[in-house]
Design a protein around this motif. Structure first.
Motif, PDB file in Angstrom:
ATOM      1  N   THR A 267       7.561  -3.432 -13.193  1.00  0.00           N
ATOM      2  CA  THR A 267       6.191  -3.628 -12.930  1.00  0.00           C
ATOM      3  C   THR A 267       5.712  -2.707 -11.903  1.00  0.00           C
ATOM      4  O   THR A 267       6.613  -2.026 -11.084  1.00  0.00           O
ATOM      5  CB  THR A 267       6.319  -4.970 -12.127  1.00  0.00           C
ATOM      6  N   LEU A 268       4.613  -2.209 -12.016  1.00  0.00           N
ATOM      7  CA  LEU A 268       3.950  -1.056 -11.229  1.00  0.00           C
ATOM      8  C   LEU A 268       3.135  -1.563  -9.945  1.00  0.00           C
ATOM      9  O   LEU A 268       2.709  -2.767  -9.921  1.00  0.00           O
ATOM     10  CB  LEU A 268       2.931  -0.205 -11.955  1.00  0.00           C
ATOM     11  N   HIS A 269       3.075  -0.824  -8.929  1.00  0.00           N
ATOM     12  CA  HIS A 269       2.190  -1.201  -7.744  1.00  0.00           C
ATOM     13  C   HIS A 269       1.273  -0.143  -7.814  1.00  0.00           C
ATOM     14  O   HIS A 269       1.400   1.139  -7.986  1.00  0.00           O
ATOM     15  CB  HIS A 269       2.829  -1.361  -6.605  1.00  0.00           C
ATOM     16  N   PHE A 270      -0.079  -0.214  -7.790  1.00  0.00           N
ATOM     17  CA  PHE A 270      -1.226   0.641  -7.351  1.00  0.00           C
ATOM     18  C   PHE A 270      -1.652   0.369  -5.793  1.00  0.00           C
ATOM     19  O   PHE A 270      -1.870  -0.815  -5.706  1.00  0.00           O
ATOM     20  CB  PHE A 270      -2.243   0.276  -8.374  1.00  0.00           C
ATOM     21  N   SER A 271      -1.930   1.565  -5.164  1.00  0.00           N
ATOM     22  CA  SER A 271      -2.458   1.369  -3.731  1.00  0.00           C
ATOM     23  C   SER A 271      -3.732   1.702  -3.701  1.00  0.00           C
ATOM     24  O   SER A 271      -4.214   2.614  -4.159  1.00  0.00           O
ATOM     25  CB  SER A 271      -1.677   2.196  -2.827  1.00  0.00           C
ATOM     26  N   LEU A 272      -4.673   0.631  -3.421  1.00  0.00           N
ATOM     27  CA  LEU A 272      -6.199   0.845  -3.363  1.00  0.00           C
ATOM     28  C   LEU A 272      -6.477   1.161  -2.016  1.00  0.00           C
ATOM     29  O   LEU A 272      -6.419   0.314  -1.004  1.00  0.00           O
ATOM     30  CB  LEU A 272      -6.611  -0.766  -3.751  1.00  0.00           C
ATOM     31  N   ILE A 273      -7.127   2.621  -1.981  1.00  0.00           N
ATOM     32  CA  ILE A 273      -7.660   3.101  -0.878  1.00  0.00           C
ATOM     33  C   ILE A 273      -9.189   3.120  -0.936  1.00  0.00           C
ATOM     34  O   ILE A 273      -9.822   3.429  -1.816  1.00  0.00           O
ATOM     35  CB  ILE A 273      -7.175   4.380  -0.599  1.00  0.00           C
ATOM     36  N   ASP A 274      -9.700   2.260   0.153  1.00  0.00           N
ATOM     37  CA  ASP A 274     -11.317   2.338   0.293  1.00  0.00           C
ATOM     38  C   ASP A 274     -11.743   3.098   1.302  1.00  0.00           C
ATOM     39  O   ASP A 274     -11.458   3.173   2.597  1.00  0.00           O
ATOM     40  CB  ASP A 274     -11.576   0.885   0.709  1.00  0.00           C
TER      41      ASP A 274
ATOM     42  N   THR B 260      -2.806  -3.922  -4.314  1.00  0.00           N
ATOM     43  CA  THR B 260      -3.156  -4.287  -3.038  1.00  0.00           C
ATOM     44  C   THR B 260      -4.017  -3.190  -2.193  1.00  0.00           C
ATOM     45  O   THR B 260      -3.768  -2.119  -2.502  1.00  0.00           O
ATOM     46  CB  THR B 260      -1.755  -4.570  -2.089  1.00  0.00           C
ATOM     47  N   GLY B 261      -4.894  -3.715  -1.563  1.00  0.00           N
ATOM     48  CA  GLY B 261      -5.723  -3.143  -0.854  1.00  0.00           C
ATOM     49  C   GLY B 261      -5.769  -3.239   0.654  1.00  0.00           C
ATOM     50  O   GLY B 261      -5.387  -2.602   1.432  1.00  0.00           O
ATOM     51  N   ASN B 262      -6.539  -4.638   0.849  1.00  0.00           N
ATOM     52  CA  ASN B 262      -6.424  -5.214   2.320  1.00  0.00           C
ATOM     53  C   ASN B 262      -5.183  -5.193   3.041  1.00  0.00           C
ATOM     54  O   ASN B 262      -5.113  -4.813   4.079  1.00  0.00           O
ATOM     55  CB  ASN B 262      -7.199  -6.845   2.355  1.00  0.00           C
ATOM     56  N   LEU B 263      -4.010  -5.613   2.378  1.00  0.00           N
ATOM     57  CA  LEU B 263      -2.790  -5.491   3.106  1.00  0.00           C
ATOM     58  C   LEU B 263      -2.393  -4.267   3.581  1.00  0.00           C
ATOM     59  O   LEU B 263      -1.728  -4.102   4.635  1.00  0.00           O
ATOM     60  CB  LEU B 263      -1.767  -5.922   2.048  1.00  0.00           C
ATOM     61  N   ILE B 264      -2.766  -3.147   2.907  1.00  0.00           N
ATOM     62  CA  ILE B 264      -2.420  -1.704   3.303  1.00  0.00           C
ATOM     63  C   ILE B 264      -3.357  -1.508   4.436  1.00  0.00           C
ATOM     64  O   ILE B 264      -2.525  -0.814   5.457  1.00  0.00           O
ATOM     65  CB  ILE B 264      -2.661  -0.641   2.289  1.00  0.00           C
ATOM     66  N   GLU B 265      -4.560  -1.940   4.616  1.00  0.00           N
ATOM     67  CA  GLU B 265      -5.414  -1.631   5.726  1.00  0.00           C
ATOM     68  C   GLU B 265      -4.843  -2.650   6.809  1.00  0.00           C
ATOM     69  O   GLU B 265      -4.969  -1.889   8.166  1.00  0.00           O
ATOM     70  CB  GLU B 265      -6.798  -1.982   5.508  1.00  0.00           C
ATOM     71  N   ASN B 266      -4.389  -3.588   6.620  1.00  0.00           N
ATOM     72  CA  ASN B 266      -4.084  -4.734   7.737  1.00  0.00           C
ATOM     73  C   ASN B 266      -2.578  -4.911   8.267  1.00  0.00           C
ATOM     74  O   ASN B 266      -2.445  -4.832   9.252  1.00  0.00           O
ATOM     75  CB  ASN B 266      -4.371  -5.952   7.584  1.00  0.00           C
ATOM     76  N   ASP B 267      -1.754  -4.513   7.352  1.00  0.00           N
ATOM     77  CA  ASP B 267      -0.270  -4.657   7.614  1.00  0.00           C
ATOM     78  C   ASP B 267       0.710  -3.566   6.664  1.00  0.00           C
ATOM     79  O   ASP B 267       1.070  -4.112   5.600  1.00  0.00           O
ATOM     80  CB  ASP B 267       0.275  -5.824   7.648  1.00  0.00           C
TER      81      ASP B 267
END
Length: 247
Positions: free
Chosen positions: A19-26, A226-233
């Motif tokens: 399974t892959l994970h992509f990090s969404l950066i806004d 995941t995006g919000n999680l990266i920004e918040n924690d």
């Protein structure tokens, strides 16, 4: 470009193994240069498979390019995640060429794509043909895109949209619960879509823990976003990435 013309192959081959994970950066939510440098390194070291860059509101070309310049330092793809035609840059490795299939506005189904296609051709960006399907909560993407959201418990409708995407030749289906969603796409819906289609399945929205991510992966999600999680924690995001990629 470090991986020009090879992103689809990279994703397809790697997804056969794990399974892959992509990090969404806004870009609009990156406070400063140091934050991005520190955060991106932690995500890369944890084992994220690609950086996705995009946002629904307030993204300028200058800000977009400055983010892309930093992310190009890593040996994983940098993929544009466009909410509109402002999210296009030659500095990326590829672009998700998306149609919001359950939008009531033809602009998001095909209009923006017609405007963007000649630009993408001129820049030589690799495309990832993607059906974007908004589920349940929807969030800002659902509101701006005028989506007729699929209820969380209506797997049959999600399967129908996903099959239509496959028959139209799209290689990816992205089930999106919306940024900050109180609930993720349900495992039952993921399993139903995966059983009925052969596209690569991306899932995002509301994924806040490693346990939840592993559950969605077990149900059949090929790619967790995941995006919000990266920004918040960021530390929790790192744990999530390691849990689903076995790093």
């Amino acid at each position: 470009m470090k991986m020009k013309g090879k992103i689809n192959s990279y994703i397809q081959q790697l997804s056969e193994k794990k399974t892959l994970h992509f990090s969404l950066i806004d870009p609009d939510k990156v406070p400063d240069y140091n934050f991005l440098v520190s955060t991106s390194k932690k995500l890369y070291d944890a084992g994220t498979s690609a950086f996705m860059v995009g946002g629904t509101l307030g993204v300028s070309k200058d800000k977009l390019d400055s983010i892309l310049d930093i992310l190009q330092d890593y040996s994983i793809p940098v993929i544009l995640f466009p909410s509109n035609i402002n999210i296009i840059s030659e500095k990326a490795d590829a672009i998700m060429f998306m149609s919001l299939l359950n939008s009531d506005d033809l602009y998001y189904v095909i209009g923006a794509q017609v405007v963007a296609a000649p630009i993408i051709k001129r820049l030589g960006l690799e495309i990832l043909p993607t059906a974007y399907i908004i589920v349940g909560f929807g969030g800002t993407a659902g509101h701006v895109g005028r989506a007729r959201v699929i209820p969380f418990d209506n797997s049959d409708l999600a399967v129908a949209y996903s099959l239509a995407a496959e028959y139209l030749g799209m290689k990816y289906v992205y089930l999106e619960a919306g940024s900050g969603s109180p609930e993720t796409v349900r495992p039952e819906m993921i399993a139903a879509v995966k059983k009925s289609t052969s596209t690569l399945l991306m899932v995002g929205g509301g994924i806040k823990s490693a346990d939840k991510a592993k559950l969605l992966a077990s149900a059949g999600a090929n790619i967790i976003v995941t995006g919000n999680l990266i920004e918040n924690d960021i530390e929790r995001a790192v744990k999530l990435i390691k849990a689903i990629t076995n790093n």
